[in-house]
Every structure is written in C-alpha cells, then in structure tokens.
Motif scaffolding. Structure first.
Motif, PDB file in Angstrom:
ATOM      1  N   PHE A 199       0.887  -1.160   0.000  1.00  0.00           N
ATOM      2  CA  PHE A 199       0.000   0.000   0.000  1.00  0.00           C
ATOM      3  C   PHE A 199       0.923   1.207   0.000  1.00  0.00           C
ATOM      4  O   PHE A 199       1.489   1.564   1.039  1.00  0.00           O
ATOM      5  CB  PHE A 199      -0.943  -0.030   1.203  1.00  0.00           C
ATOM      6  N   ALA A 200       1.122   1.794  -1.177  1.00  0.00           N
ATOM      7  CA  ALA A 200       2.163   2.793  -1.389  1.00  0.00           C
ATOM      8  C   ALA A 200       1.633   4.221  -1.275  1.00  0.00           C
ATOM      9  O   ALA A 200       0.834   4.654  -2.102  1.00  0.00           O
ATOM     10  CB  ALA A 200       2.793   2.582  -2.766  1.00  0.00           C
ATOM     11  N   PRO A 201       2.114   4.968  -0.282  1.00  0.00           N
ATOM     12  CA  PRO A 201       1.726   6.379  -0.163  1.00  0.00           C
ATOM     13  C   PRO A 201       2.439   7.226  -1.226  1.00  0.00           C
ATOM     14  O   PRO A 201       3.616   7.005  -1.526  1.00  0.00           O
ATOM     15  CB  PRO A 201       2.208   6.773   1.226  1.00  0.00           C
ATOM     16  N   TYR A 219      -7.859   6.900   8.580  1.00  0.00           N
ATOM     17  CA  TYR A 219      -8.196   6.253   7.312  1.00  0.00           C
ATOM     18  C   TYR A 219      -7.334   6.779   6.174  1.00  0.00           C
ATOM     19  O   TYR A 219      -6.980   7.958   6.145  1.00  0.00           O
ATOM     20  CB  TYR A 219      -9.670   6.512   6.963  1.00  0.00           C
ATOM     21  N   SER A 220      -7.021   5.896   5.240  1.00  0.00           N
ATOM     22  CA  SER A 220      -6.324   6.256   4.011  1.00  0.00           C
ATOM     23  C   SER A 220      -7.071   5.629   2.848  1.00  0.00           C
ATOM     24  O   SER A 220      -7.296   4.416   2.821  1.00  0.00           O
ATOM     25  CB  SER A 220      -4.883   5.743   4.039  1.00  0.00           C
ATOM     26  N   LYS A 221      -7.458   6.455   1.886  1.00  0.00           N
ATOM     27  CA  LYS A 221      -8.198   5.960   0.728  1.00  0.00           C
ATOM     28  C   LYS A 221      -7.262   5.237  -0.244  1.00  0.00           C
ATOM     29  O   LYS A 221      -6.144   5.698  -0.508  1.00  0.00           O
ATOM     30  CB  LYS A 221      -8.888   7.115  -0.002  1.00  0.00           C
ATOM     31  N   ASP A 225      -3.705   7.456  -0.301  1.00  0.00           N
ATOM     32  CA  ASP A 225      -3.648   8.909  -0.158  1.00  0.00           C
ATOM     33  C   ASP A 225      -3.047   9.415   1.149  1.00  0.00           C
ATOM     34  O   ASP A 225      -2.822  10.610   1.286  1.00  0.00           O
ATOM     35  CB  ASP A 225      -5.053   9.498  -0.285  1.00  0.00           C
ATOM     36  N   ASP A 226      -2.844   8.545   2.118  1.00  0.00           N
ATOM     37  CA  ASP A 226      -2.274   8.931   3.403  1.00  0.00           C
ATOM     38  C   ASP A 226      -1.326   7.840   3.870  1.00  0.00           C
ATOM     39  O   ASP A 226      -1.510   6.666   3.545  1.00  0.00           O
ATOM     40  CB  ASP A 226      -3.375   9.099   4.464  1.00  0.00           C
ATOM     41  N   VAL A 227      -0.344   8.228   4.653  1.00  0.00           N
ATOM     42  CA  VAL A 227       0.557   7.267   5.276  1.00  0.00           C
ATOM     43  C   VAL A 227      -0.205   6.629   6.437  1.00  0.00           C
ATOM     44  O   VAL A 227      -0.741   7.349   7.281  1.00  0.00           O
ATOM     45  CB  VAL A 227       1.845   7.934   5.768  1.00  0.00           C
ATOM     46  N   VAL A 228      -0.283   5.309   6.462  1.00  0.00           N
ATOM     47  CA  VAL A 228      -0.912   4.626   7.597  1.00  0.00           C
ATOM     48  C   VAL A 228       0.157   4.412   8.670  1.00  0.00           C
ATOM     49  O   VAL A 228       1.317   4.178   8.368  1.00  0.00           O
ATOM     50  CB  VAL A 228      -1.582   3.295   7.183  1.00  0.00           C
ATOM     51  N   MET A 229      -0.259   4.525   9.921  1.00  0.00           N
ATOM     52  CA  MET A 229       0.706   4.459  11.027  1.00  0.00           C
ATOM     53  C   MET A 229       0.302   3.378  12.015  1.00  0.00           C
ATOM     54  O   MET A 229      -0.853   3.308  12.433  1.00  0.00           O
ATOM     55  CB  MET A 229       0.762   5.792  11.741  1.00  0.00           C
ATOM     56  N   PRO A 230       1.283   2.560  12.405  1.00  0.00           N
ATOM     57  CA  PRO A 230       0.981   1.555  13.445  1.00  0.00           C
ATOM     58  C   PRO A 230       0.776   2.257  14.773  1.00  0.00           C
ATOM     59  O   PRO A 230       1.193   3.397  14.976  1.00  0.00           O
ATOM     60  CB  PRO A 230       2.239   0.680  13.449  1.00  0.00           C
ATOM     61  N   GLN A 231       0.147   1.548  15.701  1.00  0.00           N
ATOM     62  CA  GLN A 231      -0.111   2.096  17.032  1.00  0.00           C
ATOM     63  C   GLN A 231       1.159   2.298  17.802  1.00  0.00           C
ATOM     64  O   GLN A 231       2.112   1.631  17.674  1.00  0.00           O
ATOM     65  CB  GLN A 231      -1.028   1.138  17.802  1.00  0.00           C
TER      66      GLN A 231
END
Length: 169
Positions: free
Chosen positions: A62-64, A144-146, A163-169
């Motif tokens: 999943f590439a930002p 959320y990231s689309k 569309d967004d960088v997803v971040m782990p907890q």
C-alpha cells in the motif's frame, strides 16, 4: 456493495495497460520509475528495505504518494529518515506491506463480509473497509487512508496507491 465491486473492476481495467509493462519489474523498480513515489523510495532506501522488497514475495504494498508523505510534519519526516531512527522507519514502512498478492478483486471479495483484517509485515493489523463509496485502510490509530489506485502489478507482487501514510499504534 455492488457499486464497490464495480468500481474496483473499473479501476482494474483502467490500470491494466500500465500494469502490463510493470510486470517485468519488481516492486522497488516500479516505485522508482514513478516520480510520485520519490519520497517512498527514499524512505525504503533509508530503512534498508530495498533488498527485501526486491525479493521473491509475493507482496502487496500500500504505497503512499509524495502528497501523502507531505501530510506528515516536515521535521518528523526528516527525523525518520535519519540513521538513528531506522527501526522506527522500518516499522512504519513494513506496516504498508502484506505478505501475498492481494488484488483489488481479492479485497472487494473480502469486503463482502463487512471488513477485511490484513496482517502487515510488522505484525500489526490494517483493516480494509468500505466507506463513502470507496475502499479505505484503517490504521491502528483509527485514521483512514483511501486506496486511490489499485493493481499496479510487479513481478513480485502488487502495489495499491494510497492517499495517506498509515501508522501503526
């Protein structure tokens, strides 16, 4: 739900022509050939993940985009790229990768049951959900990231553009 499946099929057909030429390149080579992934490629190099993502796989990435990375505070992003923060950067980047090849149709089929839990290479979970007429990834912090474009095929997996960088907890 039918609209979502049709949307993914439409996107897959639209991207098919660009996917054909990318199938001879691995995930890193595909990303390096797209100007809008320059920040991602820089981060992958800084985290020393090039060799791993050139491996046999298959992987789903999943590439930002650069625009997604630009939403992160500039000082924070630059700090992550420093050698002292390699472990933190590796954790974030591997949170964007799932073992196996999950195409758009695989995700759409999984969403017929509501939501799909995806275990990332860093061991944490991303959740794919249907929302506002699109497919989104929900990260460990509830953000959320689309998924903006799907099924960019590579020789060792598939890339979905987010569309967004997803971040782990």
């Amino acid at each position: 739900m039918k609209k979502i499946v049709l949307m993914f099929i439409g996107i897959a057909v639209f991207t098919y022509s660009s996917s054909i030429s990318a199938q001879n390149k691995d995930i890193v080579d595909v990303a390096a050939s797209v100007a809008d992934f320059s920040t991602l490629v820089t981060a992958v190099k800084a985290a020393d993940l090039v060799g791993a993502l050139k491996g046999d796989g298959p992987f789903t990435v999943f590439a930002p985009t650069n625009a997604a990375f630009s939403k992160i505070d500039y000082k924070t992003l630059n700090s992550l790229l420093e050698p002292a923060n390699k472990d933190a950067l590796t954790g974030i980047l591997t949170y964007h990768v799932v073992a196996g090849k999950l195409t758009a149709s695989d995700v759409a089929n999984a969403l017929k049951k509501g939501k799909a839990k995806l275990t990332t290479l860093n061991g944490a979970t991303l959740t794919a959900v249907s929302k506002n007429g699109g497919i989104y990834l929900k990260d460990g912090n509830g953000n959320y990231s689309k998924i903006a474009k799907t099924d960019v095929m590579a020789s060792n997996g598939v890339i979905h553009i987010i569309d967004d960088v997803v971040m782990p907890q």
